[in-house]
Design a protein around this motif. Sequence first.
Motif, short mmCIF file in Angstrom:
data_model
loop_
_atom_site.label_atom_id
_atom_site.label_comp_id
_atom_site.label_asym_id
_atom_site.label_seq_id
_atom_site.Cartn_x
_atom_site.Cartn_y
_atom_site.Cartn_z
N ALA A 74 22.63 -17.22 11.97
CA ALA A 74 23.30 -16.07 12.57
C ALA A 74 22.35 -14.88 12.61
CB ALA A 74 24.55 -15.71 11.78
N SER A 75 22.51 -14.05 13.64
CA SER A 75 21.69 -12.86 13.80
C SER A 75 22.51 -11.63 13.41
CB SER A 75 21.25 -12.74 15.25
OG SER A 75 20.66 -11.48 15.48
N SER A 76 21.83 -10.64 12.81
CA SER A 76 22.53 -9.42 12.40
C SER A 76 22.43 -8.31 13.45
CB SER A 76 21.95 -8.91 11.08
OG SER A 76 20.62 -8.46 11.29
N ALA A 77 21.68 -8.53 14.52
CA ALA A 77 21.48 -7.47 15.52
C ALA A 77 21.96 -7.94 16.89
CB ALA A 77 20.01 -7.07 15.59
N ILE A 78 22.44 -6.98 17.68
CA ILE A 78 22.97 -7.30 19.01
C ILE A 78 21.86 -7.72 19.97
CG2 ILE A 78 22.89 -4.95 19.91
CD1 ILE A 78 25.64 -5.53 21.18
N TRP A 79 20.65 -7.27 19.74
CA TRP A 79 19.55 -7.59 20.64
C TRP A 79 18.90 -8.93 20.33
CZ3 TRP A 79 15.14 -8.44 18.01
CH2 TRP A 79 15.01 -7.82 16.76
N CYS A 80 19.19 -9.52 19.20
CA CYS A 80 18.58 -10.78 18.78
C CYS A 80 19.56 -11.92 19.03
CB CYS A 80 18.20 -10.70 17.31
SG CYS A 80 17.38 -12.18 16.72
N SER A 116 13.01 -2.29 15.83
CA SER A 116 14.33 -2.75 15.41
C SER A 116 14.15 -4.00 14.58
CB SER A 116 15.20 -3.08 16.63
OG SER A 116 15.39 -1.94 17.43
N VAL A 117 14.99 -4.15 13.57
CA VAL A 117 14.88 -5.29 12.67
C VAL A 117 16.20 -6.05 12.68
CG1 VAL A 117 14.52 -6.02 10.28
CG2 VAL A 117 13.23 -4.09 11.19
N ALA A 118 16.10 -7.35 12.84
CA ALA A 118 17.27 -8.22 12.75
C ALA A 118 17.05 -9.20 11.61
CB ALA A 118 17.48 -8.98 14.05
N LYS A 119 18.06 -9.42 10.83
CA LYS A 119 17.99 -10.43 9.77
C LYS A 119 18.65 -11.69 10.29
CE LYS A 119 17.87 -7.24 5.94
NZ LYS A 119 18.52 -6.75 4.73
N LEU A 120 17.97 -12.80 10.15
CA LEU A 120 18.50 -14.08 10.57
C LEU A 120 18.95 -14.81 9.32
CD1 LEU A 120 15.79 -15.08 13.18
CD2 LEU A 120 17.82 -13.67 13.49
N GLU A 121 20.24 -15.07 9.23
CA GLU A 121 20.81 -15.65 8.02
C GLU A 121 21.07 -17.14 8.24
OE1 GLU A 121 23.73 -13.69 5.12
OE2 GLU A 121 24.97 -14.81 6.55
N LEU A 122 20.41 -17.94 7.44
CA LEU A 122 20.56 -19.38 7.50
C LEU A 122 21.54 -19.83 6.43
CD1 LEU A 122 19.53 -22.09 8.68
CD2 LEU A 122 17.79 -22.08 6.91
N THR A 123 22.55 -20.59 6.83
CA THR A 123 23.55 -21.10 5.89
C THR A 123 23.48 -22.62 5.90
OG1 THR A 123 24.99 -19.23 6.39
CG2 THR A 123 26.01 -21.11 5.32
N MET A 124 23.34 -23.18 4.70
CA MET A 124 23.34 -24.64 4.54
C MET A 124 24.17 -24.99 3.32
SD MET A 124 19.58 -26.17 5.44
CE MET A 124 18.60 -25.22 4.31
N ASN A 129 21.08 -17.79 2.91
CA ASN A 129 19.73 -17.37 2.58
C ASN A 129 19.18 -16.62 3.78
OD1 ASN A 129 17.28 -17.03 1.40
ND2 ASN A 129 16.71 -19.18 1.37
N CYS A 130 18.81 -15.39 3.56
CA CYS A 130 18.24 -14.59 4.65
C CYS A 130 16.76 -14.97 4.74
CB CYS A 130 18.41 -13.11 4.37
SG CYS A 130 17.82 -12.11 5.74
N ASN A 131 16.46 -15.93 5.60
CA ASN A 131 15.13 -16.51 5.62
C ASN A 131 14.16 -15.85 6.57
OD1 ASN A 131 15.64 -18.34 3.73
ND2 ASN A 131 14.99 -20.09 4.92
N TRP A 132 14.65 -15.28 7.63
CA TRP A 132 13.73 -14.72 8.60
C TRP A 132 14.09 -13.29 8.89
CZ3 TRP A 132 15.81 -19.65 9.53
CH2 TRP A 132 14.90 -20.68 9.36
N ARG A 133 13.07 -12.57 9.22
CA ARG A 133 13.25 -11.20 9.66
C ARG A 133 12.56 -11.11 11.00
NH1 ARG A 133 11.06 -5.75 6.74
NH2 ARG A 133 10.23 -5.00 8.68
N SER A 134 13.25 -10.66 11.99
CA SER A 134 12.69 -10.53 13.33
C SER A 134 12.48 -9.06 13.62
CB SER A 134 13.62 -11.16 14.36
OG SER A 134 13.09 -11.02 15.64
#
Length: 141
Positions: A74-80, A116-124, A129-134
């Motif tokens: 999942a992405s935390s930002a509207i632009w991502c 702008s920073v978006a956090k990409l949250e990976l759920t398993m 786990n917030c694994n990536w930052r865009s």
Amino acid sequence: MKKFSLKPLGDSGMKVLCKSCFFIGLLMTFSLTACSDDDDDTVAPVFPEKQNIVCNAGEKKEFTFTANTNWSLASSAIWCKFQTNDTEEYIVSGTAGTQTVTIIATDDNQKVDNISVAKLELTMGGSDNCNWRSDSFGCGI
């Protein structure tokens, strides 16, 4: 016409009744024990290493990771957004295995010359786990 009369059973009838109750109670105990959950085959999720993905507005980037169980991203930002087939989504999901996800940095809600920073949250497996930052640079908007 015949006459019917009821006679007491005595001690032998009471013993049979007690044995029957004991047997029924024992049977119920075994039945409840047999219905317990034995599914301990759950897989502990193994998350990939954290990484930064840098892109400009309008760019697409692909990144690959390996999941050992079902996952969602999942992405935390509207632009991502994530591209699946011909659609753009804020949340994507899949099954275990090696995955390649396409990320799209749009110019939605971004300002010129700002980062702008978006956090990409990976759920398993129910774990997040917030694994990536865009990081997206708002140049050329």
